[in-house]
Design a protein around this motif. Structure first.
Motif, PDB file in Angstrom:
ATOM      1  N   ALA A 126       2.929   3.074  -8.839  1.00 57.28           N
ATOM      2  CA  ALA A 126       1.540   2.631  -8.693  1.00 57.28           C
ATOM      3  C   ALA A 126       1.309   1.366  -9.515  1.00 57.28           C
ATOM      4  O   ALA A 126       0.738   0.383  -9.024  1.00 57.28           O
ATOM      5  CB  ALA A 126       0.581   3.740  -9.124  1.00 57.28           C
TER       6      ALA A 126
ATOM      7  N   TYR B 147       0.838  -1.201   0.000  1.00 55.50           N
ATOM      8  CA  TYR B 147       0.000   0.000   0.000  1.00 55.50           C
ATOM      9  C   TYR B 147       0.875   1.254   0.000  1.00 55.50           C
ATOM     10  O   TYR B 147       0.567   2.242  -0.681  1.00 55.50           O
ATOM     11  CB  TYR B 147      -0.903  -0.035   1.230  1.00 55.50           C
ATOM     12  N   LEU B 148       1.974   1.222   0.745  1.00 55.68           N
ATOM     13  CA  LEU B 148       2.903   2.343   0.756  1.00 55.68           C
ATOM     14  C   LEU B 148       3.529   2.542  -0.623  1.00 55.68           C
ATOM     15  O   LEU B 148       3.687   3.676  -1.090  1.00 55.68           O
ATOM     16  CB  LEU B 148       4.001   2.118   1.799  1.00 55.68           C
TER      17      LEU B 148
ATOM     18  N   ASN C 178       0.932   4.194  -2.866  1.00 57.81           N
ATOM     19  CA  ASN C 178       0.661   5.592  -2.539  1.00 57.81           C
ATOM     20  C   ASN C 178       1.789   6.531  -2.935  1.00 57.81           C
ATOM     21  O   ASN C 178       1.585   7.753  -2.986  1.00 57.81           O
ATOM     22  CB  ASN C 178       0.386   5.740  -1.032  1.00 57.81           C
ATOM     23  N   GLU C 179       2.967   5.986  -3.213  1.00 57.38           N
ATOM     24  CA  GLU C 179       4.055   6.828  -3.695  1.00 57.38           C
ATOM     25  C   GLU C 179       3.776   7.334  -5.103  1.00 57.38           C
ATOM     26  O   GLU C 179       4.409   8.269  -5.568  1.00 57.38           O
ATOM     27  CB  GLU C 179       5.382   6.061  -3.673  1.00 57.38           C
ATOM     28  N   GLY C 180       2.795   6.692  -5.774  1.00 61.79           N
ATOM     29  CA  GLY C 180       2.433   7.143  -7.113  1.00 61.79           C
ATOM     30  C   GLY C 180       3.480   6.807  -8.132  1.00 61.79           C
ATOM     31  O   GLY C 180       3.950   5.684  -8.193  1.00 61.79           O
TER      32      GLY C 180
ATOM     33  N   GLN D 232     -12.186   0.121   2.255  1.00 63.82           N
ATOM     34  CA  GLN D 232     -11.718   1.230   1.422  1.00 63.82           C
ATOM     35  C   GLN D 232     -12.086   1.008  -0.041  1.00 63.82           C
ATOM     36  O   GLN D 232     -12.486   1.948  -0.745  1.00 63.82           O
ATOM     37  CB  GLN D 232     -10.204   1.379   1.551  1.00 63.82           C
TER      38      GLN D 232
ATOM     39  N   MET E  22      -6.523  -0.764  -5.316  1.00 65.53           N
ATOM     40  CA  MET E  22      -5.523  -0.205  -6.228  1.00 65.53           C
ATOM     41  C   MET E  22      -6.099  -0.018  -7.635  1.00 65.53           C
ATOM     42  O   MET E  22      -5.910   1.025  -8.274  1.00 65.53           O
ATOM     43  CB  MET E  22      -4.303  -1.119  -6.282  1.00 65.53           C
TER      44      MET E  22
ATOM     45  N   HIS F 265      -8.655   2.909  -7.772  1.00 65.63           N
ATOM     46  CA  HIS F 265      -7.998   4.216  -7.732  1.00 65.63           C
ATOM     47  C   HIS F 265      -7.210   4.475  -9.019  1.00 65.63           C
ATOM     48  O   HIS F 265      -7.253   5.577  -9.580  1.00 65.63           O
ATOM     49  CB  HIS F 265      -7.059   4.290  -6.527  1.00 65.63           C
TER      50      HIS F 265
END
Length: 385
Positions: free
Chosen positions: A183, A169-170, A173-175, A264, A209, A212
């Motif tokens: 991602a 997940y980290l 989230n860094e994209g 989520q 994921m 999003h």
């Protein structure tokens, strides 16, 4: 040459060397040397058995290094004996084992992420450094320290899936930045984990994921400016990815073992399924945030729930829900500005947008909040003033 083959085989080859007696750090270094050799050699001479080729090259490199280290003579004798006849390459895939090793509780989040990208993702130190916008030497030190921590860890008990999911997940989230889309890499690794582990929360994270990531093309303008959800062109959303994410989520929820990533994902699915922000089922979004709050008791969840309450029951109700959220929480001030704007208090909203802009850590977010403040200040200014 298809570099995805190398990235897929990296954790498998590391696993083979570790099972033959190499410690993790030495195995990982040897495999990186073998990968570099493959990049040079394979375009002209692709082997019939890529995994076997990499194992042989990495094992030779490991033996050479071990022989050269006089301080490790006892280990050298053992390894040299094994090197004489290491046996056939096993078809076993040690990727899952490496997931748990890289997410070892002794590692901090940044080190766990870097080690996962290196050992499981098959990325080079330079690629990881570029993705995180840090010098390559800094990332090399981080990875080296992480390898020292996990050296000798055998994981003789089942690993913690929740820790592995948190690391992935980290990464997500860094994209994305540089030449590595983190991602997309996180989605690839999570797919890999989902294929190996039958766990509803793994499916929940993968669904989250995908849902999003499906909106990514609409999130920014051509110049990189942020586009809020309400203003996004939903025709640019990836409907196939949304459908896949919803399908994975529904199968996970049917198992009745709800976890935070499934909750989520359910919220993301409601957003993805709505024709517009106004037509979103905000009441159900609030209900899912209530479930998520019971699972995590996270201040970020309470913040997002307050915004959802503002959409479902009106901005005043949203502000009342927001009052219990710590004022120092990142993005709390921006949420308060939005709710005040919805309530018609434009002067207060403009002040709060400007205040939020001053504390925003990312330039796109800071620019967006500054534009919101300027927009409201312009609207409040008398004509001709």
């Amino acid at each position: 040459m298809d570099e995805s083959i190398l990235r897929r085989l990296t954790p498998e080859v590391i696993g083979v060397l570790v099972r033959r007696g190499a410690d993790f750090a030495a195995a990982e270094d040897a495999v990186q040397e073998a990968l570099a050799a493959a990049v040079r050699v394979w375009p002209d001479d692709v082997p019939r058995d890529p995994k076997g080729w990499l194992v042989t090259a990495a094992w030779r490199r490991f033996v050479d290094v071990t022989r050269a280290e006089s301080a490790r003579r006892r280990r050298e004798e053992e390894v040299v004996l094994r090197a004489a006849d290491p046996g056939p390459v096993s078809g076993r895939d040690d990727t899952l084992w490496l997931y748990f090793l890289c997410a070892h509780p002794s590692l901090g989040p940044s080190s766990a992420v870097a080690l996962t990208l290196r050992a499981v993702g098959g990325l080079t130190t330079r690629q990881i450094a570029r993705a995180y916008l840090v010098p390559e030497a800094t990332m090399a030190q981080r990875i080296t320290r992480a390898k020292r921590v996990v050296a000798g860890q055998r994981l003789d008990r089942p690993g913690d899936v929740a820790t592995v999911l948190r690391v992935l997940y980290l990464v997500f989230n860094e994209g994305y930045s540089g030449d590595v889309d983190l991602a997309a890499e996180a989605i690839r690794l999570t797919r890999q984990l989902a294929a190996a582990v039958d766990h509803p929360e793994v499916s929940g994270l993968l669904a989250l994921m995908l849902l999003h990531h499906a909106r990514r093309a609409a999130r920014t303008t051509a110049t990189g400016a942020l586009v809020p959800l309400a203003e996004q062109d939903r025709r640019r959303w990836d409907t196939a990815m949304i459908a896949e994410g919803i399908g994975i989520l529904q199968a996970a929820l049917a198992r009745d073992r709800l976890g935070e990533f499934q909750a989520q994902a359910a919220i993301a699915a409601l957003h993805a399924d709505a024709p517009s922000t106004a037509e979103t089922d905000w009441v159900q979004v609030v209900e899912w945030y209530d479930e998520l709050a019971r699972l995590t008791d996270s201040p970020v969840v309470r913040l997002n729930r307050a915004v959802a309450v503002g959409e479902a029951d009106g901005p005043r109700a949203g502000l009342a829900a927001l009052s219990s959220v710590d004022p120092a929480l990142p993005r709390r001030t921006a949420a308060e500005a939005y709710l005040h704007e919805r309530a018609g208090d434009l002067a207060r909203a403009a002040h709060l947008y400007a205040e939020a802009a001053r504390t925003a850590s990312a330039a796109p977010e800071r620019d967006h909040l500054t534009r919101q403040a300027a927009r409201l200040n312009s609207a409040a200014r008398p004509h001709g003033g």
